[in-house]
Design a protein around this motif. Structure first.
Motif, PDB file in Angstrom:
ATOM      1  N   ILE A 251      67.648  31.136  40.144  1.00  0.00           N
ATOM      2  CA  ILE A 251      69.083  30.635  40.079  1.00  0.00           C
ATOM      3  C   ILE A 251      69.883  31.618  40.928  1.00  0.00           C
ATOM      4  O   ILE A 251      70.135  32.797  40.023  1.00  0.00           O
ATOM      5  N   PHE A 252      70.007  31.383  41.897  1.00  0.00           N
ATOM      6  CA  PHE A 252      70.736  31.979  42.597  1.00  0.00           C
ATOM      7  C   PHE A 252      70.953  33.681  42.458  1.00  0.00           C
ATOM      8  O   PHE A 252      72.101  34.347  42.252  1.00  0.00           O
ATOM      9  N   ASN A 253      69.858  34.312  42.605  1.00  0.00           N
ATOM     10  CA  ASN A 253      69.715  35.092  42.536  1.00  0.00           C
ATOM     11  C   ASN A 253      70.570  36.486  41.563  1.00  0.00           C
ATOM     12  O   ASN A 253      71.084  37.488  42.138  1.00  0.00           O
ATOM     13  N   VAL A 254      70.691  36.201  40.498  1.00  0.00           N
ATOM     14  CA  VAL A 254      70.996  36.563  39.711  1.00  0.00           C
ATOM     15  C   VAL A 254      70.668  37.825  39.476  1.00  0.00           C
ATOM     16  O   VAL A 254      69.244  37.852  39.007  1.00  0.00           O
ATOM     17  N   ALA A 255      71.238  38.806  39.458  1.00  0.00           N
ATOM     18  CA  ALA A 255      70.749  40.364  39.404  1.00  0.00           C
ATOM     19  C   ALA A 255      70.029  40.535  38.444  1.00  0.00           C
ATOM     20  O   ALA A 255      69.058  40.921  37.767  1.00  0.00           O
ATOM     21  N   MET A 256      70.612  40.847  37.376  1.00  0.00           N
ATOM     22  CA  MET A 256      70.392  41.087  35.720  1.00  0.00           C
ATOM     23  C   MET A 256      69.788  39.498  35.154  1.00  0.00           C
ATOM     24  O   MET A 256      70.091  38.439  34.586  1.00  0.00           O
ATOM     25  N   THR A 257      67.776  39.738  35.205  1.00  0.00           N
ATOM     26  CA  THR A 257      67.252  38.061  34.453  1.00  0.00           C
ATOM     27  C   THR A 257      65.534  39.023  33.499  1.00  0.00           C
ATOM     28  O   THR A 257      64.866  39.763  33.903  1.00  0.00           O
ATOM     29  N   ARG A 258      66.109  37.995  32.576  1.00  0.00           N
ATOM     30  CA  ARG A 258      65.285  38.470  31.640  1.00  0.00           C
ATOM     31  C   ARG A 258      64.103  37.094  31.627  1.00  0.00           C
ATOM     32  O   ARG A 258      64.918  36.004  31.717  1.00  0.00           O
ATOM     33  N   LEU A 259      62.669  37.188  30.833  1.00  0.00           N
ATOM     34  CA  LEU A 259      61.956  35.939  30.759  1.00  0.00           C
ATOM     35  C   LEU A 259      61.669  36.034  28.850  1.00  0.00           C
ATOM     36  O   LEU A 259      60.882  37.232  28.615  1.00  0.00           O
ATOM     37  N   LEU A 260      62.294  34.947  28.054  1.00  0.00           N
ATOM     38  CA  LEU A 260      62.170  34.927  26.916  1.00  0.00           C
ATOM     39  C   LEU A 260      61.226  33.662  26.102  1.00  0.00           C
ATOM     40  O   LEU A 260      60.604  32.268  26.960  1.00  0.00           O
ATOM     41  N   LEU A 261      59.081  34.557  26.201  1.00  0.00           N
ATOM     42  CA  LEU A 261      58.074  33.834  25.348  1.00  0.00           C
ATOM     43  C   LEU A 261      58.960  33.469  23.571  1.00  0.00           C
ATOM     44  O   LEU A 261      59.057  34.889  23.162  1.00  0.00           O
ATOM     45  N   THR A 262      58.301  31.755  23.514  1.00  0.00           N
ATOM     46  CA  THR A 262      58.401  32.200  21.948  1.00  0.00           C
ATOM     47  C   THR A 262      56.920  31.327  22.531  1.00  0.00           C
ATOM     48  O   THR A 262      56.276  30.620  23.080  1.00  0.00           O
ATOM     49  N   SER A 263      55.761  32.011  21.141  1.00  0.00           N
ATOM     50  CA  SER A 263      54.605  31.314  21.282  1.00  0.00           C
ATOM     51  C   SER A 263      54.420  31.126  19.749  1.00  0.00           C
ATOM     52  O   SER A 263      54.654  32.257  18.675  1.00  0.00           O
ATOM     53  N   GLU A 264      53.829  31.051  18.937  1.00  0.00           N
ATOM     54  CA  GLU A 264      53.121  30.311  17.927  1.00  0.00           C
ATOM     55  C   GLU A 264      51.428  32.525  17.604  1.00  0.00           C
ATOM     56  O   GLU A 264      51.500  32.084  16.437  1.00  0.00           O
ATOM     57  N   ASP A 287      63.481  40.835  40.524  1.00  0.00           N
ATOM     58  CA  ASP A 287      63.602  40.504  42.373  1.00  0.00           C
ATOM     59  C   ASP A 287      62.880  38.626  42.238  1.00  0.00           C
ATOM     60  O   ASP A 287      62.268  38.649  42.651  1.00  0.00           O
ATOM     61  N   LEU A 288      63.619  37.881  41.169  1.00  0.00           N
ATOM     62  CA  LEU A 288      63.707  36.699  41.323  1.00  0.00           C
ATOM     63  C   LEU A 288      63.982  36.181  42.494  1.00  0.00           C
ATOM     64  O   LEU A 288      65.199  35.448  42.493  1.00  0.00           O
ATOM     65  N   LEU A 289      64.061  35.884  44.066  1.00  0.00           N
ATOM     66  CA  LEU A 289      64.596  35.694  44.873  1.00  0.00           C
ATOM     67  C   LEU A 289      64.084  34.383  44.936  1.00  0.00           C
ATOM     68  O   LEU A 289      64.935  33.353  45.606  1.00  0.00           O
ATOM     69  N   THR A 290      62.781  34.336  45.146  1.00  0.00           N
ATOM     70  CA  THR A 290      62.536  32.989  44.869  1.00  0.00           C
ATOM     71  C   THR A 290      61.399  33.014  43.833  1.00  0.00           C
ATOM     72  O   THR A 290      61.328  33.421  43.285  1.00  0.00           O
ATOM     73  N   LEU A 304      64.478  31.331  30.870  1.00  0.00           N
ATOM     74  CA  LEU A 304      65.307  32.712  31.417  1.00  0.00           C
ATOM     75  C   LEU A 304      66.664  32.749  30.591  1.00  0.00           C
ATOM     76  O   LEU A 304      67.766  32.267  30.795  1.00  0.00           O
ATOM     77  N   VAL A 305      66.399  34.105  30.969  1.00  0.00           N
ATOM     78  CA  VAL A 305      67.936  34.580  30.460  1.00  0.00           C
ATOM     79  C   VAL A 305      68.427  36.060  30.996  1.00  0.00           C
ATOM     80  O   VAL A 305      68.213  36.793  31.813  1.00  0.00           O
ATOM     81  N   SER A 306      69.859  35.630  31.727  1.00  0.00           N
ATOM     82  CA  SER A 306      70.865  36.861  31.596  1.00  0.00           C
ATOM     83  C   SER A 306      72.137  36.432  30.808  1.00  0.00           C
ATOM     84  O   SER A 306      72.350  35.577  29.780  1.00  0.00           O
TER      85      SER A 306
END
Length: 558
Positions: A251-264, A287-290, A304-306
Motif C-alpha cells: 500500500i504505497f510503501n506505508v512506513a507503519m503497517t501491521r497485519l491483523l489476523l482473525t480466525s476461529e 518492509d512491505l515494498l512489494t 492490513l492496518v496502519s
C-alpha cells in the motif's frame, strides 16, 4: 508448493462477493476527525448499472425516490450529519437503499482531511455469523508509537461495534465475549431495520444472529502521526467469506503497517517460508515494498492496518474479473494484482491496456503494480483471468482512506466488464455455414468464436449435451486461405489459438469452414469442413457491458 496452492485456489469454486444488488442497509459511524472542524459531510454515492434505474432511500421514517437515467451514472445523496451514530445504545439511524435494478452503493464520511469511504455490501452478502477482529485501541496506539488520547471518555478510548438488523422483523443477537476464565454470551434483540452500538476492545470475538445483520467495526478518531486524527471503518464480512491464501498488497510503501489476523481457531501464517503467528494479533509486517503471499493453515480473514486505515484483504478465491473504483477526487491510486503471464492484458474502462511497471510476487504466478487513476470513476478489468484491485487516496501527508475496489463481474470477458454474461446455444436444425451465420444473427446472436482456451472452456461448460458437429465462426479467406475469426461486431480477429483434432485441418480444397465436436467426450475438437455441409449452428449472445460515466448527479435527503 506455494505455486501449487495458488493454482489450486485459482481453479477452485471460489465465492461470489459481487458488490451490486438491489437491497442495502448501512449507517454512518461517528467521525470526530480533527476535533469537530466546521466542514462535515455524510453522503451516499449510488451508481446505476442499467438505464432508467429507480432507487429509494429510507432514513428516520422518511423515504425519497430518485431516478438515474443512464447506466454508469452516479447520484451523490447528501444526508444530514445528524445521521451519525454516536451513542452506545439502540437507534433507528440505519439507512436503507432499495432499487428496481442493480446498483452499487458506498458511503462517505468527511471532516476536513478525515475521510472514510465504505463499500456498502448488498444484503445478499450479509450473514448470521461474524468473527470480530481482536483490536485494542491503546495497544493499537502503542503498536504505532502514537500518542494516547487526551480524553478518557469511552468514545475516544475504545473501538466500537455497530450491528444493524437487515430484516423487517425482530432479530435476536448473541455477542460472544472472551473473559479471563471463559467465554461469555450476551443476548439482546434488535427491532426491524434498527441498530445497536457498543464498545469493544478485543473482548468481543463473535457476533451471531437469527437473521441477517450488517456488522461495522469503527473508531471516531484514531490518532495519526501529525497529531490529527482519522476515523476508521471496516464493514466485516461473514465467516463464510474467510479463506487460506492471500496476497498482501503493497500500500504505497506505508512506513507503519501491521497485519491483523482473525480466525476461529489457532492458526499459523506463513510468509516467505517463516511462521508469523498462531493466534489473532496485530502482526508486524515490515518492509512491505512489494506485494507478498501469505498462506494460513486454517480459514481466516486478514486486514492490513496502519494509523487511521483498515483494509480488508481479498482472498485468492474471491478475485474477480472487473472492479469499479470511485474516488472523492481525481488522481486516486490503485494496487492491481494479476497473473504474471497475462498482466499486460489488464485494462481500464477506456478499453486501453493499463500502462504500468509490474513487480513479480515471489513464490507465485502473480505480479502487482500501483497506478494512478486520473478519473473519479473507473473500471479495471481483465479479459481472460481474475485479478484483485485495491483503491486508496491520500488526503494529507499522513491520512489515507480506501480499501478493496467493488467487484462487479466475476467472469472474465474479452470485451469488457460484463454485467450479464454471454450465453451459448445450439440451433435445432443442421444448416450450411452461411445459413448458420444468418440464423445466429437473426436471433440476436453471432457465431460462437472460441478465440482462446479460456473461451473454449466457457463454451464447453455452457453447452447442453449434444451429438454430432456444429459450425463456429472460424473460416479460411478465399483469397489467401489464411484462417480468421468471423466476429460480427469487431474487425476479424487473427487466429492465435486452435484446437484441431488429429489430422486436422484438411487442405483448403477439402474444407474452408470449421466445425466443433458437440460431444463432451471428444473434447470439443475442431474439424475443417466444406462450407455447404449441413451442421448445427453454435451461437453466442454477447454480454451486457458496464462503463462508468464521469459526471455525478447531486441530490439531498430528504
Amino acid at each position: 508448493m506455494l505455486v501449487f496452492l495458488l493454482i489450486a485456489s485459482m481453479f477452485g469454486q471460489g465465492l461470489t462477493v459481487l458488490s451490486y444488488g438491489n437491497n442495502f442497509i448501512t449507517a454512518f459511524p461517528e467521525n470526530l476527525g480533527f476535533f469537530h472542524p466546521a466542514y462535515h459531510l455524510t453522503s451516499l454515492n449510488v451508481m446505476a448499472l442499467y438505464n432508467n434505474t429507480t432507487f429509494k432511500v429510507f432514513y428516520s421514517g422518511i423515504e425519497k425516490e430518485i431516478i438515474i437515467p443512464n447506466s454508469g451514472q452516479t447520484v451523490n445523496v447528501n444526508i444530514a450529519p445528524s445521521a451519525e451514530v454516536n451513542l452506545f445504545s439502540s437507534s433507528d439511524k440505519s439507512v436503507r437503499i432499495t432499487s428496481d435494478k442493480n446498483i452499487t452503493v458506498y458511503s462517505v464520511s468527511k471532516r476536513e482531511a478525515s475521510t472514510q469511504i465504505n463499500v456498502v455490501q448488498p444484503t445478499v452478502n450479509l450473514g448470521k455469523n461474524y468473527m470480530i477482529p481482536q483490536l485494542d485501541y491503546l495497544n493499537y496506539l502503542d503498536s504505532f508509537n502514537l500518542n494516547k488520547p487526551g480524553s478518557t471518555a469511552m468514545r475516544y478510548s475504545s473501538f466500537k461495534l455497530l450491528i444493524i438488523n437487515a430484516v423487517a422483523s425482530t432479530n435476536t443477537i448473541t455477542v460472544v465475549k472472551k473473559t479471563a476464565s471463559d467465554d461469555q454470551e450476551d443476548e439482546f434483540k434488535i427491532d426491524s431495520y434498527k441498530l445497536f452500538q457498543f464498545q469493544t476492545n478485543s473482548s468481543v470475538v463473535r457476533v451471531e444472529s437469527d437473521k441477517e445483520v450488517a456488522v461495522i467495526l469503527t473508531h471516531p478518531c484514531v490518532e495519526v502521526e501529525d497529531c490529527g486524527c482519522n476515523m476508521v471503518i471496516n464493514q466485516i464480512l461473514p465467516t463464510e467469506f474467510q479463506d487460506k491464501n492471500f496476497i498482501v498488497p503493497s500500500i504505497f510503501n506505508v512506513a507503519m503497517t501491521r497485519l491483523l489476523l482473525t480466525s476461529e481457531q489457532s492458526t499459523s501464517l506463513i510468509r516467505k517460508g517463516s511462521t508469523l503467528a498462531t493466534s489473532s494479533a496485530l502482526l508486524p509486517f515490515p518492509d512491505l515494498l512489494t506485494s507478498e503471499l501469505v498462506t494460513a493453515s486454517e480459514r481466516v480473514s486478514l486486514r492490513l492496518v496502519s494509523p487511521g486505515l483498515i483494509v480488508e484483504l481479498i482472498p485468492l478465491s474471491m478475485f474477480s474479473a472487473c472492479y469499479l473504483l470511485q474516488f472523492s477526487d481525481n488522481n486516486g491510486q490503485a494496487v492491481v494484482i494479476a497473473e504474471t503471464d497475462s498482466k499486460g492484458d489488464v485494462r481500464t474502462h477506456t478499453g486501453l491496456p493499463l500502462a504500468s511497471v509490474w513487480t513479480a510476487i515471489t513464490g507465485t504466478n502473480y505480479s502487482s503494480t500501483v497506478v494512478t487513476i486520473p478519473n473519479r470513476t473507473a473500471t479495471i478489468w481483465h479479459p481472460t483471468s481474475k485479478i484483485a484491485v485495491y483503491m486508496l487516496q491520500n488526503m494529507s501527508m499522513t491520512v489515507l482512506f480506501g480499501g478493496p475496489a467493488m467487484p462487479i463481474s466475476e467472469k472474465p470477458d474479452l470485451h469488457g466488464c460484463a454485467l450479464v454474461p454471454g450465453a451459448y446455444s445450439v440451433g435445432a436444425d443442421p444448416l450450411s455455414w452461411k445459413q448458420s451465420r444468418e440464423y445466429c444473427m437473426n436471433n440476436g446472436k453471432q457465431f460462437a468464436c472460441p478465440v482462446s482456451k479460456t473461451v473454449l472452456k466457457d463454451m464447453a461448460d455452457n453447452l447442453t449435451k449434444n451429438d454430432g458437429h456444429g459450425w463456429i465462426g472460424l473460416r479460411r479467406s478465399l483469397l489467401t486461405t489464411d484462417w480468421y475469426w468471423q466476429e460480427e461486431y469487431d474487425t476479424p480477429t487473427d487466429v492465435t489459438y486452435v484446437h484441431w483434432d488429429d489430422k486436422q485441418p484438411l487442405n483448403p480444397l477439402k474444407g474452408l469452414c470449421t466445425s466443433v465436436s458437440l460431444d463432451h467426450k471428444n473434447d470439443f475438437k475442431w474439424h475443417s469442413a466444406r462450407c455447404c455441409d449441413q451442421k448445427k449452428p453454435v451461437c453466442y449472445k454477447r454480454p451486457e457491458y458496464f462503463n462508468p460515466l464521469p459526471f455525478w448527479i447531486p441530490q439531498s435527503f430528504p
